[in-house]
Design an enzyme around this catalytic site. Sequence first.
Site, short mmCIF file in Angstrom:
data_model
loop_
_atom_site.label_atom_id
_atom_site.label_comp_id
_atom_site.label_asym_id
_atom_site.label_seq_id
_atom_site.Cartn_x
_atom_site.Cartn_y
_atom_site.Cartn_z
N ASP A 1 0.87 -1.18 0.00
CA ASP A 1 0.00 0.00 0.00
C ASP A 1 0.91 1.23 0.00
OD1 ASP A 1 -1.76 2.16 0.81
OD2 ASP A 1 -3.17 0.62 1.48
N ILE A 2 0.74 2.13 -0.98
CA ILE A 2 1.66 3.28 -1.03
C ILE A 2 1.27 4.36 -0.01
CG2 ILE A 2 2.46 2.94 -3.41
CD1 ILE A 2 0.53 5.25 -4.20
N GLN B 1 -14.61 1.03 2.17
CA GLN B 1 -13.99 0.58 0.91
C GLN B 1 -13.76 1.80 0.03
OE1 GLN B 1 -16.32 -2.17 -1.50
NE2 GLN B 1 -14.51 -2.85 -2.64
N ASN C 1 -12.84 -4.50 3.42
CA ASN C 1 -13.97 -3.58 3.55
C ASN C 1 -14.83 -3.62 2.29
OD1 ASN C 1 -12.81 -2.73 5.99
ND2 ASN C 1 -11.60 -1.14 4.96
N HIS D 1 -10.31 -6.16 -2.18
CA HIS D 1 -8.93 -6.22 -1.71
C HIS D 1 -8.89 -6.49 -0.21
CE1 HIS D 1 -10.24 -1.98 -1.54
NE2 HIS D 1 -9.38 -1.78 -0.56
N PHE D 2 -7.87 -7.25 0.19
CA PHE D 2 -7.60 -7.50 1.61
C PHE D 2 -6.39 -6.67 2.03
CE2 PHE D 2 -9.95 -11.09 3.60
CZ PHE D 2 -10.85 -11.34 2.58
N HIS D 3 -6.53 -6.05 3.19
CA HIS D 3 -5.41 -5.35 3.81
C HIS D 3 -4.74 -6.27 4.82
CE1 HIS D 3 -6.84 -1.26 2.60
NE2 HIS D 3 -8.04 -1.79 2.75
#
Lengths: 137, 137
Positions: A29-30, A92, A85, A98-100
């Site tokens: 994640d940037i 979201q 989310n 997507h999974f964090h």
Amino acid sequence: MSCIFCKIASGEIPCKKIYDDQHVLSFLDINPASKGHCLVITKKHYEKFNDIDPEVLVSLIKAVQLVSKKIEAELGPDGYNIINNNGSSAGQTVAHVHFHIVPRTEGDGIIQPWEPTSPEGSELDELQKRLRIENGN
Amino acid sequence: MSCIFCKIASGEIPCKKIYDDQHVLSFLDINPASKGHCLVITKKHYEKFNDIDPEVLVSLIKAVQLVSKKIEAELGPDGYNIINNNGSSAGQTVAHVHFHIVPRTEGDGIIQPWEPTSPEGSELDELQKRLRIENGN
């Protein structure tokens, strides 16, 4: 096609790739919540978790665990959150599933616990009736 | 054996069961963040997500999706979070792996978004090198 994660999956937009396979891509994640915060996405466009096809779902969760184990081995965080989310109400921000994976440090205060509620037993009984999935067990 | 989720899995402590199969049990959280908040746990005791064996992991995520779809169909929330916390630093309150499914309503404020950070590109490059999983892709 204007989905940013589809563009990342296709290589049109670069990413700090950690892992990929047939169905799944993981990258940093940037704008991370913490150091080592990674995302794991499906290459195919699904908006939400409930939309994911079974085969892809299996690949996705295996990749989440693979990356999470790598983070644990390399960075040794005190803990970690696996978060997905769905919908703007749930936070979201990109409408592509997507999974964090968020590494945590004791006392970092990044994500606050929710406030527990205490519903009546009758309300829980009613909910149980509505949500019960019968499969013989 | 003093783990409360092991006791729920064995039937020693009752729960508002939603679903179970060979590897997995789902039930209502009795102190929910929102109406319909469910937990999905493994029957076998694992402390954290990274500990879960592959076969059980697959059963677990399929059950999470099954219950999440049921919640969506029955309760029609605006959104939902799929959350798994590992370690006290990450908000894990029972040391037996569990996924939360939290139905959300627009503006409910139950879970606040984290504060994004903006690390240097060089820091991300360094992290990418450490976390990269090589598999030929």
